[in-house]
Motif scaffolding. Structure first.
Motif, PDB file in Angstrom:
ATOM      1  N   PHE A   1      82.778 103.826 -16.235  1.00 48.17           N
ATOM      2  CA  PHE A   1      83.617 104.706 -15.410  1.00 48.17           C
ATOM      3  C   PHE A   1      84.699 103.898 -14.702  1.00 48.17           C
ATOM      4  CE2 PHE A   1      79.452 106.983 -15.349  1.00 48.17           C
ATOM      5  CZ  PHE A   1      79.839 107.898 -16.310  1.00 48.17           C
TER       6      PHE A   1
ATOM      7  N   ARG B   1      79.529 117.115 -11.585  1.00 44.74           N
ATOM      8  CA  ARG B   1      80.532 116.079 -11.889  1.00 44.74           C
ATOM      9  C   ARG B   1      80.568 115.786 -13.380  1.00 44.74           C
ATOM     10  NH1 ARG B   1      78.563 111.229  -8.973  1.00 44.74           N
ATOM     11  NH2 ARG B   1      80.393 110.185  -9.785  1.00 44.74           N
TER      12      ARG B   1
ATOM     13  N   SER C   1      76.582 108.707  -4.554  1.00 50.27           N
ATOM     14  CA  SER C   1      75.552 109.089  -5.516  1.00 50.27           C
ATOM     15  C   SER C   1      74.536 107.954  -5.704  1.00 50.27           C
ATOM     16  CB  SER C   1      76.236 109.439  -6.842  1.00 50.27           C
ATOM     17  OG  SER C   1      75.329 109.464  -7.895  1.00 50.27           O
ATOM     18  N   ILE C   2      75.045 106.753  -5.953  1.00 50.76           N
ATOM     19  CA  ILE C   2      74.129 105.636  -6.240  1.00 50.76           C
ATOM     20  C   ILE C   2      73.390 105.204  -4.965  1.00 50.76           C
ATOM     21  CG2 ILE C   2      74.017 103.193  -6.890  1.00 50.76           C
ATOM     22  CD1 ILE C   2      76.231 103.730  -8.901  1.00 50.76           C
TER      23      ILE C   2
ATOM     24  N   LEU D   1      75.846 111.087 -17.954  1.00 52.58           N
ATOM     25  CA  LEU D   1      76.994 111.466 -17.137  1.00 52.58           C
ATOM     26  C   LEU D   1      78.227 111.181 -17.993  1.00 52.58           C
ATOM     27  CD1 LEU D   1      77.348 112.420 -14.195  1.00 52.58           C
ATOM     28  CD2 LEU D   1      77.524 110.038 -13.499  1.00 52.58           C
TER      29      LEU D   1
ATOM     30  N   LYS E   1      70.582 107.617  -3.564  1.00 48.04           N
ATOM     31  CA  LYS E   1      69.331 107.637  -4.348  1.00 48.04           C
ATOM     32  C   LYS E   1      68.501 106.417  -4.021  1.00 48.04           C
ATOM     33  CE  LYS E   1      71.177 108.184  -8.663  1.00 48.04           C
ATOM     34  NZ  LYS E   1      72.409 108.933  -8.716  1.00 48.04           N
TER      35      LYS E   1
ATOM     36  N   LEU F   1      82.551 109.138  -4.662  1.00 52.45           N
ATOM     37  CA  LEU F   1      81.460 109.934  -5.254  1.00 52.45           C
ATOM     38  C   LEU F   1      80.432 109.039  -5.941  1.00 52.45           C
ATOM     39  CD1 LEU F   1      83.513 112.962  -6.659  1.00 52.45           C
ATOM     40  CD2 LEU F   1      82.210 112.830  -4.524  1.00 52.45           C
ATOM     41  N   ILE F   2      80.881 107.985  -6.594  1.00 57.00           N
ATOM     42  CA  ILE F   2      79.921 107.061  -7.233  1.00 57.00           C
ATOM     43  C   ILE F   2      79.120 106.340  -6.132  1.00 57.00           C
ATOM     44  CG2 ILE F   2      79.627 105.021  -8.688  1.00 57.00           C
ATOM     45  CD1 ILE F   2      82.140 105.810 -10.236  1.00 57.00           C
TER      46      ILE F   2
ATOM     47  N   HIS G   1      70.466  99.267 -10.163  1.00 60.28           N
ATOM     48  CA  HIS G   1      71.134 100.468 -10.654  1.00 60.28           C
ATOM     49  C   HIS G   1      72.351 100.068 -11.467  1.00 60.28           C
ATOM     50  CE1 HIS G   1      71.640 104.845 -10.496  1.00 60.28           C
ATOM     51  NE2 HIS G   1      72.926 104.577 -10.661  1.00 60.28           N
ATOM     52  N   SER G   2      72.504 100.684 -12.620  1.00 51.31           N
ATOM     53  CA  SER G   2      73.699 100.444 -13.428  1.00 51.31           C
ATOM     54  C   SER G   2      74.648 101.605 -13.211  1.00 51.31           C
ATOM     55  CB  SER G   2      73.326 100.357 -14.906  1.00 51.31           C
ATOM     56  OG  SER G   2      72.444  99.283 -15.113  1.00 51.31           O
ATOM     57  N   THR G   3      75.937 101.309 -13.232  1.00 50.02           N
ATOM     58  CA  THR G   3      76.896 102.371 -12.893  1.00 50.02           C
ATOM     59  C   THR G   3      77.256 103.256 -14.093  1.00 50.02           C
ATOM     60  OG1 THR G   3      78.716 100.827 -13.234  1.00 50.02           O
ATOM     61  CG2 THR G   3      77.944 101.103 -10.974  1.00 50.02           C
TER      62      THR G   3
ATOM     63  N   TYR H   1      75.763 115.717  -9.062  1.00 48.93           N
ATOM     64  CA  TYR H   1      75.813 114.855 -10.259  1.00 48.93           C
ATOM     65  C   TYR H   1      75.995 115.731 -11.508  1.00 48.93           C
ATOM     66  CZ  TYR H   1      73.887 110.821 -12.991  1.00 48.93           C
ATOM     67  OH  TYR H   1      73.663 109.762 -13.845  1.00 48.93           O
TER      68      TYR H   1
HETATM   69  N1  URA Z   1      75.317 106.463 -11.577  1.00 49.04           N
HETATM   70  C1  URA Z   1      74.993 107.329 -10.582  1.00 49.04           C
HETATM   71  O1  URA Z   1      73.828 107.454 -10.218  1.00 49.04           O
HETATM   72  N2  URA Z   1      75.952 108.014 -10.006  1.00 49.04           N
HETATM   73  C2  URA Z   1      77.245 107.912 -10.376  1.00 49.04           C
HETATM   74  O2  URA Z   1      78.065 108.566  -9.790  1.00 49.04           O
HETATM   75  C3  URA Z   1      77.595 107.018 -11.407  1.00 49.04           C
HETATM   76  C4  URA Z   1      76.600 106.298 -11.998  1.00 49.04           C
END
Ligand code: URA
Length: 433
Positions: free
Chosen positions: A207, A168, A183-184, A114, A187, A179-180, A82-84, A165
């Protein structure tokens, strides 16, 4: 419980209990808490942070808001990356099929754009017919058949992240470590992985702006991985300038296809190979980077990684002919060339402002209901380190609405110049220990 009392509690810097977090998240998912109340809570969290325990409970509530998948037959090979969030970040489109071809099982749950950054789902939906909202049964079937599939959060899997998401994105509440993290990690954990590789982007277009902040996020995600018994490698990567040569939706898919055909931009290759190597190591397929490189080169040179992408597109109802015929992608009606303002070497390209300029031509959203123009995007003719003469073309903007000139002016101002030759540095900034 009363939602506004909980917002006030967080606003006044107190910790929320597990029950309070559960109530707030589950009521929001059911529609019993309004968007404006959730927005206020998100802002209070962004400003006042959360304790480790609160982040764990929040992640847990996100996961429990939907179902959790499992791939027991993977025997430890179920690894995602996963990339942020970045600008020009099409890594998932290459990494999914490449890692899959090398033997990793990749059930990817991705997000939309995002803030100023693009989203994998929006990019994939620029492929005519491609569906990111397929049933979970079908998702699992495709993963079992092709080793990878990419879908979005849905009403069944992490619906809490899906709703939060989107909020935000339009309420200035993206850049928050709790929150990041929730969220990541939610999932990924809900998708049934054994392990996870994180591409933690740092710099102006990410971010997370500083290494200090990046280490805090890495610590937070590592703790959650440990709590849920998942293996994790976190790589820090530079996101000051856009990644690759194209930024947008359709144009980034085309760049990813070119990559799988063996035509690789050096920065894309560097980051992709490192992250896939990490996935192969976590999956127990390769011992180290050099071993992994041999496997990856074979997957690309044989054309098999590309064929996996073609099959993946077909299995998710997209038109696989786009692989050979790029004219099947949405096409922009207009193009503007952008010229160098001075002679010298390109020192930096401000990726955050490029991201925002592209939102003006609808490559991203200002409001959740906004429709994306998949054809809108940018090609960088010159990148950091390149020599340019004043008046030379440095970029091309593709667009369809009335804001092309304004966006082009903003993009022109994103290029910084320097008189002397610049040495370009690696995108890889090391891994989290
Ligand atoms: N990617 C995500 O899935 N969530 C975030 O909050 C930031 C990056």
């Amino acid at each position: 419980m009363n939602p506004s009392h909980l917002i006030i509690k967080k606003r006044d810097r107190h910790s929320l209990s597990q029950e309070e977090i559960r109530y707030f998240i589950s009521s929001f998912v059911k529609g019993d808490i309004e968007d404006y109340q959730m927005s206020a809570m998100l802002m209070a969290i962004l400003l006042n942070d959360m304790s480790e325990k609160e982040i764990f409970w929040l992640t847990n509530e996100y996961i429990n808001s939907g179902v959790t998948l499992t791939f027991p037959e993977s025997h430890g090979r179920c690894i995602d990356k996963h990339s942020t969030g970045g600008v020009g970040d099409k890594l998932s489109l290459m990494i999914g099929p490449l890692a899959a071809e090398c033997g990793v099982i990749v059930p990817m749950i991705s997000g939309r754009g995002l803030g100023h950054t693009g989203g994998t789902l929006d990019k994939l939906e620029s492929i005519p017919g491609f569906q990111t909202q397929i049933s979970l049964d079908r998702f699992q079937k495709i993963v079992r058949e092709n080793n990878f599939a990419i879908i979005g959060q849905s009403d069944n899997i992490v619906p809490a992240d899906r709703k939060i998401y989107a909020l935000r994105d339009v309420t200035g509440t993206v850049e928050s470590i709790p929150l990041i993290t929730a969220s990541i990690m939610s999932k990924k954990i809900a998708s049934g992985i054994d392990g996870l590789v994180i591409d933690l982007k740092v710099g102006n277009g990410a971010f997370i702006g500083t290494m200090d902040h990046a280490h805090q996020l890495a610590d937070s995600m590592s703790k959650i991985a440990t709590d849920f018994d998942k293996k994790i490698i976190i790589h820090f990567t530079d996101m000051n300038a856009p990644l690759g040569r194209y930024i947008g939706n359709a144009v980034e898919v085309i760049e990813a296809i070119e990559f799988l055909k063996g035509n690789m931009e050096p920065d894309l290759k560097e980051v992709t190979y490192q992250l896939v190597a990490d996935m192969l190591i976590l999956a127990g397929i390769s011992e180290n980077f050099n071993d992994a490189e041999i496997v990856m080169n074979k997957a690309i040179e044989s054309g098999r990684a590309l064929e996996r992408f073609r099959k993946g597109i077909e299995l998710q109802h997209g038109n696989p002919e786009v692989i050979d015929d790029y004219s099947l992608f949405p096409q922009a009606k207009h193009k503007i060339e952008i010229f160098a303002k001075q002679t010298g070497y390109i020192k930096n390209i401000n990726s955050k402002d490029i991201g925002y300029a592209l939102i003006e031509v609808k490559a991203g959203r200002k409001q959740t209901k906004d429709k994306i123009d998949y054809a809108a995007g940018l090609k960088l003719l010159k990148k950091v380190g390149d020599e340019v003469a004043k008046g030379e073309p440095i970029a091309e903007l593709y667009y369809d609405n009335d804001h092309g000139n304004k966006a082009a002016k903003e993009i022109e101002n994103c290029f910084e110049y320097y008189e002397d030759k610049i040495t370009t540095s690696s995108r890889l900034l090391g891994s989290h220990k």
